[in-house]
Design an enzyme around this catalytic site. Structure first.
Site, PDB file in Angstrom:
ATOM      1  N   GLY A  40     -29.422   5.720  -8.132  1.00 49.50           N
ATOM      2  CA  GLY A  40     -27.973   5.635  -8.283  1.00 49.50           C
ATOM      3  C   GLY A  40     -27.551   5.768  -9.743  1.00 49.50           C
ATOM      4  N   THR A  41     -28.337   5.181 -10.630  1.00 50.94           N
ATOM      5  CA  THR A  41     -27.997   5.223 -12.057  1.00 50.94           C
ATOM      6  C   THR A  41     -27.979   6.655 -12.569  1.00 50.94           C
ATOM      7  OG1 THR A  41     -28.922   3.029 -12.377  1.00 50.94           O
ATOM      8  CG2 THR A  41     -28.725   4.404 -14.339  1.00 50.94           C
ATOM      9  N   GLN A  82     -23.185   1.037  -2.917  1.00 53.12           N
ATOM     10  CA  GLN A  82     -23.106  -0.125  -2.020  1.00 53.12           C
ATOM     11  C   GLN A  82     -22.519   0.230  -0.657  1.00 53.12           C
ATOM     12  OE1 GLN A  82     -24.211  -3.294  -2.358  1.00 53.12           O
ATOM     13  NE2 GLN A  82     -25.043  -2.888  -4.390  1.00 53.12           N
ATOM     14  N   HIS A  94     -32.680   2.554  -2.183  1.00 53.92           N
ATOM     15  CA  HIS A  94     -33.208   1.179  -2.060  1.00 53.92           C
ATOM     16  C   HIS A  94     -32.156   0.138  -1.697  1.00 53.92           C
ATOM     17  CE1 HIS A  94     -32.154  -0.917  -5.964  1.00 53.92           C
ATOM     18  NE2 HIS A  94     -31.929   0.325  -6.351  1.00 53.92           N
ATOM     19  N   THR A 141     -40.441  18.079 -10.408  1.00 52.96           N
ATOM     20  CA  THR A 141     -41.074  18.133  -9.091  1.00 52.96           C
ATOM     21  C   THR A 141     -40.456  17.070  -8.185  1.00 52.96           C
ATOM     22  OG1 THR A 141     -43.107  18.935 -10.067  1.00 52.96           O
ATOM     23  CG2 THR A 141     -43.293  17.959  -7.876  1.00 52.96           C
ATOM     24  N   CYS A 195     -28.255  -6.843 -12.710  1.00 57.08           N
ATOM     25  CA  CYS A 195     -28.402  -6.171 -13.995  1.00 57.08           C
ATOM     26  C   CYS A 195     -27.883  -7.033 -15.134  1.00 57.08           C
ATOM     27  CB  CYS A 195     -27.652  -4.856 -13.988  1.00 57.08           C
ATOM     28  SG  CYS A 195     -27.715  -4.029 -12.421  1.00 57.08           S
TER      29      CYS A 195
HETATM   30  C1  LIG Z   1     -27.565  -0.606  -7.491  1.00 59.65           C
HETATM   31  C2  LIG Z   1     -26.345   0.100  -7.909  1.00 59.65           C
HETATM   32  C3  LIG Z   1     -26.408   1.205  -8.781  1.00 59.65           C
HETATM   33  C4  LIG Z   1     -27.719   1.678  -9.395  1.00 59.65           C
HETATM   34  O1  LIG Z   1     -28.561   2.271  -8.453  1.00 59.65           O
HETATM   35  P1  LIG Z   1     -30.137   2.387  -8.794  1.00 59.65           P
HETATM   36  O2  LIG Z   1     -30.660   3.230  -7.700  1.00 59.65           O
HETATM   37  O3  LIG Z   1     -30.666   0.991  -8.766  1.00 59.65           O
HETATM   38  O4  LIG Z   1     -30.254   3.029 -10.120  1.00 59.65           O
HETATM   39  C5  LIG Z   1     -25.244   1.860  -9.098  1.00 59.65           C
HETATM   40  N1  LIG Z   1     -24.063   1.457  -8.585  1.00 59.65           N
HETATM   41  C6  LIG Z   1     -23.955   0.411  -7.758  1.00 59.65           C
HETATM   42  C7  LIG Z   1     -22.625   0.045  -7.198  1.00 59.65           C
HETATM   43  C8  LIG Z   1     -25.093  -0.310  -7.392  1.00 59.65           C
HETATM   44  O5  LIG Z   1     -24.976  -1.347  -6.576  1.00 59.65           O
END
Ligand SMILES: *Cc1c(COP(=O)(O)O)cnc(C)c1O
Length: 390
Positions: free
Chosen positions: A69-70, A177, A199, A235, A323
């Site tokens: 997500g990041t 989320q 995840h 990859t 975080c």
């Molecule tokens: C967990 C989260 C992220 C980051 O996702 P990762 O896969 O852990 O890098 C970004 N935005 C929100 C709203 C999240 O809850």
């Protein structure tokens, strides 16, 4: 152990692990290879892409896999900002975004972009009227999350998408989320860019995706080989992508009944806490909230102390977001909904999965009640306050 920190991460579902295993051990060929060992991986990646596209009402070629997500948030925000140099350098986002979006915006500010961080109301809701008023002729991007990771509030992203489309401004939503928890259709909601992560929905860590509406000239973020149509090199994480697909399939198949069940459990938890623990406040919107999110602030206690004592009782929870915990600063989200520093520090987040039972939640509330009472018994401020009813 009672696990109530599913907004931080979830357990990878056994059937997801099962689906991934062959891509470590047997079908390990590089999907870019000409040989048949590579084509198995290639097919599996495309099957996952098909599942994800279907889940969002998107087309397969609009889905790009990332490392999470990041990365998807960074790509969307930074590349969208650079994508229209002639148009302007103004971005609109909110004060309650995940740090992946906020810190990408702060980076862009150092590069000469201007960012408006919108306030939210006391329930953590973005007001579309206020957003509209913040737009300028040089606004190039709006980034508003679909649902908040700390307080669970679900934003009116359909309305925001319509405003963005009308003004020809790119609209990104961090749906990490929301994805798999509430219905999301990129066409109906007029979304241009959407981030998600495996995840958070019982998939593996280290894999995510960015939806890029076709026709949008979003520059590549990771440069290298020609993977992901030359837009995201490297990859492919084949086992991870396969796991993501399997997790989404699983989440989608059970979404409605899971949401109903989790909402019931959530409201039971909220009712019990509100009626049995004095001097508390529910954070986030009461109904426009994620089915599995419970967030409270308790006066006269430190969230960290509550967490440690819950852990000793075998209960995993969180204060603010994973975080930011570990840092002494209170959560930016809780401050944005108007909590004072000391109120924000007494916050607790309990987030459910489809596997939690009512018995587990009752055990958790029983423990929580006792822990908060024990901590407050040691607080002279609380002794003073109970006479004036908080
Ligand atoms: C967990 C989260 C992220 C980051 O996702 P990762 O896969 O852990 O890098 C970004 N935005 C929100 C709203 C999240 O809850």
């Amino acid at each position: 152990m009672i696990y109530l920190d599913n907004a931080a991460t979830t357990r990878t579902a056994p059937e997801v692990v099962e689906a991934m295993l062959p891509y470590f051990t047997e079908n390990y060929g590089n999907p870019g290879g000409i040989y048949s060992l590579g084509s198995a991986g290639r097919k599996a990646v495309n099957e996952a892409r098909r599942i994800l596209a279907g889940a969002l009402g998107a087309r397969q070629e609009e889905i790009y896999f990332t490392s999470g997500g990041t990365e998807a948030d960074n790509w969307a925000v930074k590349a969208a900002a650079e994508s229209r140099p002639g148009r302007g350098r103004h971005i609109v986002t909110t004060k309650i975004e995940h740090n992946a979006v906020l810190n990408a915006c702060r980076y862009l500010e150092k590069q000469g972009f201007e960012v408006t961080y919108l306030d939210v109301d006391e329930n953590g809701m973005v007001d579309p009227g206020r957003l509209k008023a913040a737009l300028r002729p040089d606004t190039i991007l709006i980034s508003v999350m679909a649902a908040n990771n700390e307080i669970g509030s679900i934003q009116p992203i359909g309305q925001i998408g319509a405003i963005a489309r009308e003004r020809d401004i790119l609209f990104h939503t961090d749906a990490v989320q929301a994805f798999g928890q509430i219905p999301l259709d990129v066409e109906a909601l007029k979304i241009d860019l959407l981030s998600a992560s495996a995840h958070k929905l019982n998939g593996p860590k280290g894999v995510g995706m960015l939806y890029i509406r076709s026709g949008i000239e979003l520059p590549a973020f990771v440069h290298g080989g020609a993977q992901e149509r030359s837009r995201r090199a490297g990859t492919e994480n084949v086992p991870g992508i396969v796991g993501f697909g399997a997790a989404v399939k699983r989440a989608l198949g059970s979404m409605e009944e899971r949401a109903e069940r989790e909402t019931q459990l959530r409201d039971h938890l909220i009712r019990r806490i509100e009626s049995e623990i004095p001097c508390c406040r529910l954070n986030g919107h009461r109904s426009k909230r994620l089915p599995g999110n419970v967030s409270f602030s308790f006066s006269y206690v430190e969230g960290e102390s509550v967490l440690i004592m819950l852990d000793m009782a075998g209960i995993c929870a969180s204060s603010g977001s994973a975080c930011t915990s570990g840092s002494p600063d209170p959560s930016h989200v809780l401050l944005a909904i108007g909590l004072k520093h000391e109120e924000a520090r007494g916050s607790l987040r309990l987030t459910l999965s489809g596997e939690n039972t009512r018995e587990e939640l009752d055990t958790a509330v029983d423990s929580l009640k006792e822990i908060i009472q024990r901590l407050r018994d040691m607080s002279p401020l609380y002794q003073e306050a109970i006479r004036t009813r908080c």
